[in-house]
Structures are given as structure tokens and as C-alpha cells.
Design an enzyme around this catalytic site. Structure first.
Site, short mmCIF file in Angstrom:
data_model
loop_
_atom_site.label_atom_id
_atom_site.label_comp_id
_atom_site.label_asym_id
_atom_site.label_seq_id
_atom_site.Cartn_x
_atom_site.Cartn_y
_atom_site.Cartn_z
CB THR A 1 73.41 32.78 69.79
OG1 THR A 1 72.48 32.70 69.11
CG2 THR A 1 72.83 33.16 71.05
CG ASP B 1 69.49 31.45 66.64
OD1 ASP B 1 69.75 32.39 65.74
OD2 ASP B 1 69.45 30.45 66.60
NE ARG C 1 58.52 34.85 42.37
CZ ARG C 1 57.47 34.85 41.52
NH1 ARG C 1 56.48 34.10 41.83
NH2 ARG C 1 57.66 35.25 40.35
NE ARG D 1 76.29 32.45 61.65
CZ ARG D 1 76.43 31.47 61.56
NH1 ARG D 1 75.48 30.63 62.30
NH2 ARG D 1 77.48 30.81 61.02
#
Ligand code: F6P
Length: 344
Positions: free
Chosen positions: A126, A128, A267, A276
């Protein structure tokens, strides 16, 4: 041995490098035959498979995504899914299955092993970096580099226009990417799931920074960051048919609030799946290769129900049952003692 392999969950830089390493050691060292299942568990249940050989793996080391394809969902989603999976394993004469996936795929692998006696080995994957039991997952380093490159580019726009740029990065349950990219990119504020935020406090920090004459500010927000209860309205999240919540959008909310509350031009930039995609960094290529080699070794050791993991500088294997059902939070001292030191 005859070995099956699948890639599950979201794609991730380094998946092909893991496949390549498994096949290399399997074929050249053990004399194994490796087959890849297309589209994760769907391919197992539907017997959609391709032979993987050293020849067919050529050129895959730097390639992002997964050549096998990936899907969400599992054999446990349908009444006969487990029976179909078991039938494929026995009818195809497979001795074991290597499951390369995140928390979801590894939980499925663990259940198939413990409740149905299947011979599985896990490889944690992952961007993450939120899987327990391993110091790091492949894909994380690449995602951090992509986010950092983006922040570097945003600094120049922020400075030229005296703007606040809010950069949303991935990180469903854990703020690893946000914390690393925030430190590496010199963020004025980093918001992570582990620390619910107060938007007033965020604005105060940015105003203080502007009062000191520093105008351009970069705010990094993990997609899973949430406001402290009662401080901001929560975002309405959509859930897919597998119960997977579609995140993304907190960066827009934070940017709007900062702009309205401070009056500074602000912004949002949502990096999304850019993080990814594409080629893995050298670090991730090496880690993926080591994980692939360790996975086929674990299979020959019959370490069923284990996943490979990095501990310090060693690759080991560890029981899946100790890993699943948990998410690995960011090292909070890294956030509190290092990242925060540079906050506005
Ligand atoms: O789990 C990795 C991850 O990249 C999360 O950070 C993100 O929330 C999720 O995948 C996105 O999944 P999908 O590609 O299915 O939208």
C-alpha cells in the site's frame, strides 16, 4: 511446486517488481511453475490465469500498476466464492497462493487460511504505509516522492502569487504520506487522520505566518483527515458496493475555509491517483524485489498464513493473524516533534 499469485486492492508502484522477483526465484532457483490470476480474487474464482515466466516478466521492474490487473471484492462476497476458490486451487494443482495486497486482501488471505485451510502467503502492499507488522510497505516511498515533487512545484506558484496552497494527499487511515511529504516539502501545516484538526487553529497559524512577513504557505492534508467534532461540517462520503468509502475532497473544504476565514487567496490541489501511478523509486524497486524473493522462500518453508515484512534492514515473515484488522498509525513522535516544529 506450482504456485499461484494475485494482486488485490488498489494498484501500487512496485507490484510488477514483486511479481518479477517471485517468478525469477521460483523458476531459476526452485524449478517452480508460477501462474498469475487476473483481476485478483475474480480471476481465482473464474479461473482466469496466465503463466508467468522469466521471459514474460522482462521489462517489468520499472513499470507501475500491475500487469495482472486488480479488483476489490473477495470470495466471501458470494455464497459459493470460497468453494470456487478451493476448487481452483485443487483442480489446477496449486501448492500455494501468494496474495499481494493491502489490509483488505491480507484479511481475506488470513481467513482463507485459518477457516478453510488454504495455503497462502501474504505480501503487504500500500502506498499508505498503514499495514501493521512491517516497518514500511513498497509504494510508500514513491508516493512520498511524487507528493514532495508536487509541493516543490507549488511553492513557486504560492510565492509568486502570495497564495496559500492546500495539497491533498492520500492516506485513508494514517497520515504517513502527509507527514513525510510535509516534512520533505516544508509545509506550514500538516493535517492527518490521527490528529483531528480545528480549522480556527489552522487559520491562526497561517495568519501568524503572514504577520511575520511570510506569505506563501503550503498546507498538506491527508484525504482521511477529519475536523474536530463540531468545528466543521463533515463531508458526505460515497461507499462502493464492497463497503469501500470513496475519500477525497477534504482539501477543497480546507482551502475554502482558509480563504473565507483569512481573506488570503487560497487554492486546493488534489493529487489523487497521480501518487499511485508510474514508475517505483529505486527504494521501492529494491523493497519489492526483496519481498518477492522472501515470499517464494516463505512458500517453500510452508510458512502458510504468514506475510513477509521489513523489520529494520531484514526481511522476515510474520503471522497474518497478528496484522489484520488493525491499521498502523503514523509515528506520532515524528509528527509532534519533527513535522510540527516547522509549522507556522
Ligand atoms: O489504500 C490506498 C489508497 O490509495 C487510499 O489512500 C485511497 O483512499 C484509496 O486507495 C483509493 O482507492 P480507489 O483507487 O479505489 O479509489
Amino acid at each position: 511446486m506450482r504456485v499461484g499469485v494475485l494482486t488485490g486492492g488498489g494498484d501500487c508502484p512496485g507490484l510488477n517488481a514483486v511479481l518479477r522477483a517471485i517468478v525469477r526465484k521460483a523458476e531459476r532457483h526452485y524449478g517452480d511453475e508460477v501462474v498469475g490470476f487476473r483481476d485478483a480474487w475474480d480471476g481465482v474464482m473464474e479461473r482466469r490465469m496466465v503463466p508467468l515466466t522469466v521471459e514474460t516478466m522482462r521489462g517489468l521492474l520499472p513499470r507501475g500498476g500491475t500487469v495482472l490487473g486488480t479488483r476489490r471484492g473477495s470470495p466471501f462476497d458470494s455464497a459459493n466464492g470460497v468453494a470456487l476458490t478451493q476448487a481452483t486451487m485443487s483442480d489446477m494443482g496449486l501448492d500455494g497462493l501468494i496474495v499481494i495486497g493491502g489490509n483488505g486482501s491480507l484479511s481475506v488471505a488470513c481467513k482463507l487460511h485459518h477457516e478453510h485451510g488454504m495455503n497462502v502467503i501474504g505480501v503487504p502492499k500500500t502506498i499508505d504505509n498503514d499495514i501493521e507488522g512491517t516497518d514500511v510497505t513498497f509504494g510508500f516511498n514513491t508516493a512520498v516522492q511524487i507528493a514532495t515533487d508536487a509541493i516543490d512545484r507549488l511553492h513557486t506558484t504560492a510565492e509568486s502569487h502570495d497564495r496559500v496552497m492546500v495539497v491533498e494527499v492520500m492516506g485513508r487511515h494514517s497520515g504517513w504520506i502527509a507527514t513525510y511529504a510535509g516534512i520533505a516539502g516544508g509545509a506550514a501545516v500538516v493535517l492527518i487522520p490521527e490528529r483531528p484538526f480545528d480549522i480556527d487553529e489552522v487559520c491562526e497559524r497561517i495568519v501568524r505566518r503572514h504577520q511575520r512577513g511570510r506569505f506563501a504557505s503550503i498546507v498538506v492534508v491527508a484525504e482521511g483527515a477529519t475536523p474536530k467534532s463540531g468545528t466543521l461540517e463533515a463531508i458526505d462520503r460515497k461507499v462502493d458496493r464492497f463497503g469501500h468509502q470513496r475519500l477525497g475532497g477534504i482539501g477543497n473544504v480546507v482551502a475554502t475555509e482558509i480563504g473565507e476565514r483569512t481573506g488570503f487567496e487560497t487554492r486546493p490541489v488534489l493529487l489523487g491517483h497521480v501518487q499511485r501511478g508510474g514508475t517505483p523509486t529505486a527504494f521501492d524497486r529494491v523493497l519489492s524485489t526483496r519481498f518477492g524473493v522472501a515470499a517464494i522462500d516463505a512458500l517453500h518453508d510452508r510458512a502458510w498464513g504468514h506475510m513477509v515484512a521489513l523489520r529494520g534492514d531484514r526481511v522476515v515473515h510474520t503471522p497474518l493473524v497478528d496484522v489484520i484488522g488493525r491499521t498502523r498509525p503514523v509515528d506520532i513522535s515524528l509528527f509532534d516533534d519533527v513535522a510540527q516544529l516547522f509549522f507556522a
